[in-house]
Design a protein around this motif. Structure first.
Motif, PDB file in Angstrom:
ATOM      1  N   MET A 181     -68.579  27.184  82.036  1.00 46.86           N
ATOM      2  CA  MET A 181     -68.573  27.172  80.597  1.00 46.86           C
ATOM      3  C   MET A 181     -67.308  27.873  80.108  1.00 46.86           C
ATOM      4  SD  MET A 181     -71.596  28.285  77.945  1.00 46.86           S
ATOM      5  CE  MET A 181     -72.528  28.937  79.269  1.00 46.86           C
ATOM      6  N   LYS A 182     -66.645  27.256  79.142  1.00 45.13           N
ATOM      7  CA  LYS A 182     -65.424  27.835  78.582  1.00 45.13           C
ATOM      8  C   LYS A 182     -65.809  28.889  77.549  1.00 45.13           C
ATOM      9  CE  LYS A 182     -63.498  23.496  78.114  1.00 45.13           C
ATOM     10  NZ  LYS A 182     -62.891  22.567  77.203  1.00 45.13           N
ATOM     11  N   THR A 183     -65.263  30.082  77.716  1.00 41.97           N
ATOM     12  CA  THR A 183     -65.497  31.127  76.725  1.00 41.97           C
ATOM     13  C   THR A 183     -64.147  31.650  76.244  1.00 41.97           C
ATOM     14  OG1 THR A 183     -65.653  32.874  78.381  1.00 41.97           O
ATOM     15  CG2 THR A 183     -67.711  31.809  77.739  1.00 41.97           C
ATOM     16  N   ILE A 184     -64.179  32.222  75.050  1.00 43.26           N
ATOM     17  CA  ILE A 184     -62.963  32.790  74.473  1.00 43.26           C
ATOM     18  C   ILE A 184     -63.251  34.248  74.114  1.00 43.26           C
ATOM     19  CG2 ILE A 184     -62.205  30.552  73.588  1.00 43.26           C
ATOM     20  CD1 ILE A 184     -63.090  31.564  70.764  1.00 43.26           C
ATOM     21  N   THR A 185     -62.223  34.941  73.635  1.00 41.11           N
ATOM     22  CA  THR A 185     -62.394  36.316  73.175  1.00 41.11           C
ATOM     23  C   THR A 185     -62.243  36.336  71.651  1.00 41.11           C
ATOM     24  OG1 THR A 185     -60.045  36.805  73.312  1.00 41.11           O
ATOM     25  CG2 THR A 185     -61.373  37.211  75.310  1.00 41.11           C
ATOM     26  N   PHE A 186     -62.641  37.441  71.047  1.00 42.15           N
ATOM     27  CA  PHE A 186     -62.478  37.576  69.606  1.00 42.15           C
ATOM     28  C   PHE A 186     -61.009  37.486  69.215  1.00 42.15           C
ATOM     29  CE2 PHE A 186     -66.766  39.317  69.892  1.00 42.15           C
ATOM     30  CZ  PHE A 186     -67.366  38.697  68.799  1.00 42.15           C
ATOM     31  N   SER A 187     -60.119  37.996  70.066  1.00 42.56           N
ATOM     32  CA  SER A 187     -58.694  37.953  69.735  1.00 42.56           C
ATOM     33  C   SER A 187     -58.149  36.518  69.755  1.00 42.56           C
ATOM     34  CB  SER A 187     -57.879  38.871  70.639  1.00 42.56           C
ATOM     35  OG  SER A 187     -58.106  38.580  71.983  1.00 42.56           O
ATOM     36  N   ASP A 188     -58.754  35.621  70.531  1.00 45.19           N
ATOM     37  CA  ASP A 188     -58.337  34.208  70.561  1.00 45.19           C
ATOM     38  C   ASP A 188     -58.880  33.421  69.371  1.00 45.19           C
ATOM     39  OD1 ASP A 188     -57.269  34.630  73.124  1.00 45.19           O
ATOM     40  OD2 ASP A 188     -59.124  33.987  74.109  1.00 45.19           O
ATOM     41  N   LEU A 189     -59.955  33.919  68.800  1.00 46.94           N
ATOM     42  CA  LEU A 189     -60.733  33.147  67.841  1.00 46.94           C
ATOM     43  C   LEU A 189     -59.948  32.674  66.624  1.00 46.94           C
ATOM     44  CD1 LEU A 189     -63.494  32.028  67.044  1.00 46.94           C
ATOM     45  CD2 LEU A 189     -63.978  34.208  65.967  1.00 46.94           C
ATOM     46  N   GLU A 190     -59.222  33.567  65.969  1.00 49.20           N
ATOM     47  CA  GLU A 190     -58.529  33.198  64.736  1.00 49.20           C
ATOM     48  C   GLU A 190     -57.543  32.057  64.973  1.00 49.20           C
ATOM     49  OE1 GLU A 190     -55.863  35.365  61.336  1.00 49.20           O
ATOM     50  OE2 GLU A 190     -57.335  36.587  62.420  1.00 49.20           O
ATOM     51  N   LYS A 191     -56.754  32.169  66.033  1.00 46.56           N
ATOM     52  CA  LYS A 191     -55.776  31.135  66.365  1.00 46.56           C
ATOM     53  C   LYS A 191     -56.479  29.810  66.686  1.00 46.56           C
ATOM     54  CE  LYS A 191     -52.451  30.138  69.921  1.00 46.56           C
ATOM     55  NZ  LYS A 191     -52.620  30.243  71.325  1.00 46.56           N
ATOM     56  N   LEU A 192     -57.524  29.863  67.487  1.00 47.85           N
ATOM     57  CA  LEU A 192     -58.242  28.641  67.859  1.00 47.85           C
ATOM     58  C   LEU A 192     -58.915  27.981  66.655  1.00 47.85           C
ATOM     59  CD1 LEU A 192     -59.839  29.580  71.274  1.00 47.85           C
ATOM     60  CD2 LEU A 192     -58.263  27.719  70.832  1.00 47.85           C
ATOM     61  N   GLN A 193     -59.435  28.779  65.739  1.00 45.25           N
ATOM     62  CA  GLN A 193     -60.092  28.210  64.561  1.00 45.25           C
ATOM     63  C   GLN A 193     -59.080  27.495  63.667  1.00 45.25           C
ATOM     64  OE1 GLN A 193     -63.066  27.586  65.155  1.00 45.25           O
ATOM     65  NE2 GLN A 193     -64.297  28.785  63.745  1.00 45.25           N
ATOM     66  N   LYS A 194     -57.818  27.947  63.672  1.00 41.55           N
ATOM     67  CA  LYS A 194     -56.781  27.264  62.895  1.00 41.55           C
ATOM     68  C   LYS A 194     -56.382  25.956  63.579  1.00 41.55           C
ATOM     69  CE  LYS A 194     -54.863  31.216  60.537  1.00 41.55           C
ATOM     70  NZ  LYS A 194     -54.003  32.364  60.672  1.00 41.55           N
ATOM     71  N   GLU A 195     -56.250  26.002  64.903  1.00 41.72           N
ATOM     72  CA  GLU A 195     -55.832  24.816  65.668  1.00 41.72           C
ATOM     73  C   GLU A 195     -56.946  23.786  65.773  1.00 41.72           C
ATOM     74  OE1 GLU A 195     -54.722  26.361  69.471  1.00 41.72           O
ATOM     75  OE2 GLU A 195     -52.966  27.401  68.690  1.00 41.72           O
ATOM     76  N   SER A 196     -58.160  24.257  66.001  1.00 39.99           N
ATOM     77  CA  SER A 196     -59.290  23.371  66.256  1.00 39.99           C
ATOM     78  C   SER A 196     -60.579  24.002  65.712  1.00 39.99           C
ATOM     79  CB  SER A 196     -59.390  23.147  67.778  1.00 39.99           C
ATOM     80  OG  SER A 196     -60.584  22.504  68.108  1.00 39.99           O
ATOM     81  N   PRO A 197     -60.819  23.860  64.397  1.00 41.26           N
ATOM     82  CA  PRO A 197     -61.999  24.498  63.805  1.00 41.26           C
ATOM     83  C   PRO A 197     -63.298  23.927  64.376  1.00 41.26           C
ATOM     84  CG  PRO A 197     -60.601  23.492  62.098  1.00 41.26           C
ATOM     85  CD  PRO A 197     -60.040  23.108  63.423  1.00 41.26           C
ATOM     86  N   LYS A 198     -64.156  24.809  64.846  1.00 45.21           N
ATOM     87  CA  LYS A 198     -65.451  24.418  65.403  1.00 45.21           C
ATOM     88  C   LYS A 198     -66.472  25.486  65.041  1.00 45.21           C
ATOM     89  CE  LYS A 198     -63.710  22.428  69.763  1.00 45.21           C
ATOM     90  NZ  LYS A 198     -63.838  22.544  71.215  1.00 45.21           N
ATOM     91  N   PRO A 199     -67.744  25.127  65.066  1.00 47.12           N
ATOM     92  CA  PRO A 199     -68.772  26.168  64.954  1.00 47.12           C
ATOM     93  C   PRO A 199     -68.639  27.120  66.143  1.00 47.12           C
ATOM     94  CG  PRO A 199     -69.749  23.981  64.768  1.00 47.12           C
ATOM     95  CD  PRO A 199     -68.324  23.804  65.191  1.00 47.12           C
ATOM     96  N   MET A 200     -69.186  28.314  65.991  1.00 44.87           N
ATOM     97  CA  MET A 200     -69.018  29.339  67.013  1.00 44.87           C
ATOM     98  C   MET A 200     -70.366  29.878  67.479  1.00 44.87           C
ATOM     99  SD  MET A 200     -66.849  32.844  66.596  1.00 44.87           S
ATOM    100  CE  MET A 200     -67.302  32.905  64.911  1.00 44.87           C
ATOM    101  N   ILE A 201     -70.409  30.225  68.753  1.00 46.87           N
ATOM    102  CA  ILE A 201     -71.582  30.881  69.338  1.00 46.87           C
ATOM    103  C   ILE A 201     -71.122  32.246  69.826  1.00 46.87           C
ATOM    104  CG2 ILE A 201     -73.308  30.833  71.168  1.00 46.87           C
ATOM    105  CD1 ILE A 201     -72.798  27.749  71.296  1.00 46.87           C
ATOM    106  N   ILE A 202     -71.824  33.285  69.386  1.00 43.62           N
ATOM    107  CA  ILE A 202     -71.568  34.629  69.908  1.00 43.62           C
ATOM    108  C   ILE A 202     -72.811  35.042  70.666  1.00 43.62           C
ATOM    109  CG2 ILE A 202     -70.997  37.028  69.391  1.00 43.62           C
ATOM    110  CD1 ILE A 202     -69.845  36.039  66.711  1.00 43.62           C
ATOM    111  N   HIS A 203     -72.646  35.309  71.940  1.00 46.41           N
ATOM    112  CA  HIS A 203     -73.752  35.697  72.811  1.00 46.41           C
ATOM    113  C   HIS A 203     -73.583  37.167  73.157  1.00 46.41           C
ATOM    114  CE1 HIS A 203     -75.438  35.667  77.125  1.00 46.41           C
ATOM    115  NE2 HIS A 203     -76.440  35.833  76.292  1.00 46.41           N
ATOM    116  N   LEU A 204     -74.483  38.000  72.659  1.00 48.27           N
ATOM    117  CA  LEU A 204     -74.457  39.431  72.961  1.00 48.27           C
ATOM    118  C   LEU A 204     -75.429  39.700  74.093  1.00 48.27           C
ATOM    119  CD1 LEU A 204     -73.834  39.221  69.740  1.00 48.27           C
ATOM    120  CD2 LEU A 204     -74.105  41.677  69.885  1.00 48.27           C
ATOM    121  N   TYR A 205     -74.968  40.456  75.073  1.00 50.32           N
ATOM    122  CA  TYR A 205     -75.795  40.780  76.232  1.00 50.32           C
ATOM    123  C   TYR A 205     -75.384  42.145  76.757  1.00 50.32           C
ATOM    124  CZ  TYR A 205     -71.731  39.845  79.106  1.00 50.32           C
ATOM    125  OH  TYR A 205     -70.487  39.906  79.676  1.00 50.32           O
ATOM    126  N   THR A 206     -76.140  42.629  77.744  1.00 49.78           N
ATOM    127  CA  THR A 206     -75.750  43.841  78.465  1.00 49.78           C
ATOM    128  C   THR A 206     -75.940  43.582  79.956  1.00 49.78           C
ATOM    129  OG1 THR A 206     -77.939  44.828  78.487  1.00 49.78           O
ATOM    130  CG2 THR A 206     -76.543  45.334  76.585  1.00 49.78           C
TER     131      THR A 206
END
Length: 135
Positions: free
Chosen positions: A1-26
């Protein structure tokens, strides 16, 4: 599964806007581990996420760097030997101690569209993702 980081998010949303999933775990969460195993086995679910969503896996108690998200800055809050990230508390409905795993679904305009605490079975997740991808 492809995952990104929060720091990648802004740039990716400009290039390719998509809905987002944030999965919090420990790391200590046994339900998180079981769920992760079930999701990794479901090739259709992985394909659906990879093609239609930006996905962020976020270890809520070990991520220590500052994160900028939705115009705000969030820091790690140490507490003795452990701690928690401010972003985990901000995303959680329970502001004292989030329930893990925690799934946050955000549309491409950064609006919360779905919130799920606890185990999320692959079939139920696919149902919800189909619904969200039509928004």
């Amino acid at each position: 599964m492809k995952t990104i980081t929060f720091s990648d998010l802004e740039k990716l949303q400009k290039e390719s806007p998509k809905p987002m999933i944030i999965h919090l775990y420990t790391d200590w969460c046994s339900v998180c581990k079981i769920e992760s195993f079930q999701i990794k086995k479901d090739k259709n679910l992985i394909k659906m996420i990879n093609e239609n969503f930006h996905m962020i896996n976020f270890e809520a108690e070990k991520t220590k760097h500052t994160i900028n998200f939705q115009g705000k800055e969030f820091k790690y809050l140490p507490n003795g030997n452990s701690g928690i990230h401010e972003l985990a508390l901000s995303l959680s409905k329970n502001k004292k101690q989030p329930v893990y795993p925690l799934w946050i679904f955000i549309d491409k305009n950064q609006n919360l569209v779905y919130y799920h605490e606890g185990e999320f079975k692959p079939e139920k997740m696919k149902e919800k993702l189909r619904e969200i991808s039509t928004l």
